[in-house]
Design a protein around this motif. Structure first.
Motif, PDB file in Angstrom:
ATOM      1  N   TRP A  79       0.811  -1.224   0.000  1.00  0.00           N
ATOM      2  CA  TRP A  79       0.000   0.000   0.000  1.00  0.00           C
ATOM      3  C   TRP A  79       0.839   1.266   0.000  1.00  0.00           C
ATOM      4  O   TRP A  79       0.341   2.346  -0.337  1.00  0.00           O
ATOM      5  CB  TRP A  79      -0.955   0.011   1.197  1.00  0.00           C
ATOM      6  N   ASN A  80       2.106   1.163   0.413  1.00  0.00           N
ATOM      7  CA  ASN A  80       2.947   2.366   0.470  1.00  0.00           C
ATOM      8  C   ASN A  80       3.645   2.677  -0.851  1.00  0.00           C
ATOM      9  O   ASN A  80       4.213   3.752  -1.002  1.00  0.00           O
ATOM     10  CB  ASN A  80       4.007   2.209   1.579  1.00  0.00           C
ATOM     11  N   ASN A  81       3.614   1.745  -1.765  1.00  0.00           N
ATOM     12  CA  ASN A  81       4.326   1.924  -3.026  1.00  0.00           C
ATOM     13  C   ASN A  81       3.387   2.479  -4.100  1.00  0.00           C
ATOM     14  O   ASN A  81       2.910   1.750  -4.977  1.00  0.00           O
ATOM     15  CB  ASN A  81       4.931   0.581  -3.457  1.00  0.00           C
ATOM     16  N   HIS A  82       3.116   3.768  -4.014  1.00  0.00           N
ATOM     17  CA  HIS A  82       2.157   4.383  -4.932  1.00  0.00           C
ATOM     18  C   HIS A  82       2.620   4.347  -6.377  1.00  0.00           C
ATOM     19  O   HIS A  82       1.821   4.192  -7.289  1.00  0.00           O
ATOM     20  CB  HIS A  82       1.876   5.829  -4.518  1.00  0.00           C
ATOM     21  N   LYS A  83       3.920   4.467  -6.586  1.00  0.00           N
ATOM     22  CA  LYS A  83       4.418   4.445  -7.964  1.00  0.00           C
ATOM     23  C   LYS A  83       4.046   3.140  -8.660  1.00  0.00           C
ATOM     24  O   LYS A  83       3.752   3.122  -9.849  1.00  0.00           O
ATOM     25  CB  LYS A  83       5.939   4.620  -7.980  1.00  0.00           C
ATOM     26  N   ARG A  84       4.065   2.065  -7.914  1.00  0.00           N
ATOM     27  CA  ARG A  84       3.759   0.763  -8.532  1.00  0.00           C
ATOM     28  C   ARG A  84       2.291   0.697  -8.967  1.00  0.00           C
ATOM     29  O   ARG A  84       1.968   0.084  -9.976  1.00  0.00           O
ATOM     30  CB  ARG A  84       4.100  -0.376  -7.566  1.00  0.00           C
ATOM     31  N   PHE A  85       1.410   1.323  -8.178  1.00  0.00           N
ATOM     32  CA  PHE A  85      -0.005   1.349  -8.569  1.00  0.00           C
ATOM     33  C   PHE A  85      -0.186   2.100  -9.887  1.00  0.00           C
ATOM     34  O   PHE A  85      -0.923   1.665 -10.760  1.00  0.00           O
ATOM     35  CB  PHE A  85      -0.871   2.007  -7.490  1.00  0.00           C
ATOM     36  N   TYR A 111      -9.850   5.287 -14.609  1.00  0.00           N
ATOM     37  CA  TYR A 111      -8.996   4.901 -13.486  1.00  0.00           C
ATOM     38  C   TYR A 111      -9.130   5.914 -12.338  1.00  0.00           C
ATOM     39  O   TYR A 111      -9.196   7.124 -12.574  1.00  0.00           O
ATOM     40  CB  TYR A 111      -7.544   4.834 -13.973  1.00  0.00           C
ATOM     41  N   GLY A 112      -9.126   5.393 -11.099  1.00  0.00           N
ATOM     42  CA  GLY A 112      -9.275   6.243  -9.915  1.00  0.00           C
ATOM     43  C   GLY A 112      -8.064   7.100  -9.581  1.00  0.00           C
ATOM     44  O   GLY A 112      -8.100   7.870  -8.624  1.00  0.00           O
ATOM     45  N   GLY A 113      -6.991   6.970 -10.369  1.00  0.00           N
ATOM     46  CA  GLY A 113      -5.843   7.866 -10.208  1.00  0.00           C
ATOM     47  C   GLY A 113      -5.844   8.960 -11.264  1.00  0.00           C
ATOM     48  O   GLY A 113      -4.947   9.812 -11.284  1.00  0.00           O
ATOM     49  N   ASP A 114      -6.873   8.935 -12.132  1.00  0.00           N
ATOM     50  CA  ASP A 114      -6.985   9.907 -13.230  1.00  0.00           C
ATOM     51  C   ASP A 114      -8.449   9.972 -13.663  1.00  0.00           C
ATOM     52  O   ASP A 114      -8.804   9.588 -14.763  1.00  0.00           O
ATOM     53  CB  ASP A 114      -6.082   9.475 -14.400  1.00  0.00           C
ATOM     54  N   ILE A 121      -1.863  13.046 -13.900  1.00  0.00           N
ATOM     55  CA  ILE A 121      -2.271  12.562 -12.571  1.00  0.00           C
ATOM     56  C   ILE A 121      -2.131  13.610 -11.476  1.00  0.00           C
ATOM     57  O   ILE A 121      -2.678  13.453 -10.393  1.00  0.00           O
ATOM     58  CB  ILE A 121      -1.494  11.280 -12.176  1.00  0.00           C
ATOM     59  N   THR A 122      -1.433  14.717 -11.747  1.00  0.00           N
ATOM     60  CA  THR A 122      -1.229  15.710 -10.690  1.00  0.00           C
ATOM     61  C   THR A 122      -2.496  16.522 -10.418  1.00  0.00           C
ATOM     62  O   THR A 122      -2.595  17.156  -9.366  1.00  0.00           O
ATOM     63  CB  THR A 122      -0.079  16.681 -11.057  1.00  0.00           C
ATOM     64  N   ASP A 123      -3.469  16.505 -11.328  1.00  0.00           N
ATOM     65  CA  ASP A 123      -4.712  17.254 -11.117  1.00  0.00           C
ATOM     66  C   ASP A 123      -5.803  16.378 -10.489  1.00  0.00           C
ATOM     67  O   ASP A 123      -6.944  16.817 -10.362  1.00  0.00           O
ATOM     68  CB  ASP A 123      -5.218  17.853 -12.442  1.00  0.00           C
ATOM     69  N   ASN A 124      -5.458  15.169 -10.090  1.00  0.00           N
ATOM     70  CA  ASN A 124      -6.467  14.246  -9.564  1.00  0.00           C
ATOM     71  C   ASN A 124      -6.727  14.547  -8.085  1.00  0.00           C
ATOM     72  O   ASN A 124      -5.792  14.580  -7.292  1.00  0.00           O
ATOM     73  CB  ASN A 124      -5.986  12.802  -9.749  1.00  0.00           C
ATOM     74  N   LYS A 125      -7.997  14.727  -7.720  1.00  0.00           N
ATOM     75  CA  LYS A 125      -8.307  15.146  -6.354  1.00  0.00           C
ATOM     76  C   LYS A 125      -8.449  13.969  -5.386  1.00  0.00           C
ATOM     77  O   LYS A 125      -7.844  13.971  -4.317  1.00  0.00           O
ATOM     78  CB  LYS A 125      -9.607  15.966  -6.348  1.00  0.00           C
TER      79      LYS A 125
END
Ligand SMILES: [Zn+2]
Length: 139
Positions: A79-85, A111-114, A121-125
């Motif tokens: 769960w801590n490895n966000h880059k992998r998600f 996708y829930g990251g976008d 992905i930086t604009d995803n709330k």
């Protein structure tokens, strides 16, 4: 070749056919596990209370039968490895686009990251990094 566990297959079987086709293709190349498919009222209430969903039952994409959403993580889960998600999601979305272009699935996948699907992905709330859903507005 990676394969789903019976638990993952059982959860995936509660999902829209496009999601089933997509993740049965993804698993061939990238080991992953199905965390949740259909969510009944108790499970949706719990997800809402925990802050894992912003929608109350029956408005969540997981609440329909078949579920229009599935939660999937790369395996083994960290769960801590966000880059992998994100890495996994990009992989899934690439395969989804190819399946759509080939006529093997009929919907785009969101996708829930976008959420706005702008590939930024930086604009995803609201980050829901395991969530993939049928994009009913972008058929
Ligand atoms: Zn979800």
């Amino acid at each position: 070749m990676p394969k789903f566990s019976q638990t993952s297959l059982s959860k995936l079987s509660t999902c829209h056919i496009d999601l089933q086709i997509l993740f049965k293709e993804v698993i061939k190349y990238f080991d992953c596990q199905i965390l949740e498919g259909h969510r009944g009222q108790a499970a949706q209430d719990a997800a809402y209370a925990a802050g894992n969903s912003q929608l109350k039952y029956p408005n969540g994409k997981h609440n329909s039968i078949l579920s229009n959403a599935v939660d999937v993580s790369p395996y083994p889960i960290d769960w801590n490895n966000h880059k992998r998600f994100y890495w996994f999601a990009g992989y899934c979305l690439g395969i989804a686009q190819k399946l759509k272009d080939e006529g093997k699935i009929t919907h785009k996948i969101r996708y829930g990251g976008d959420w706005d699907s702008d590939k930024e992905i930086t604009d995803n709330k609201f980050q829901d990094l395991v969530h993939f859903e049928i994009n009913v507005t972008r058929i």
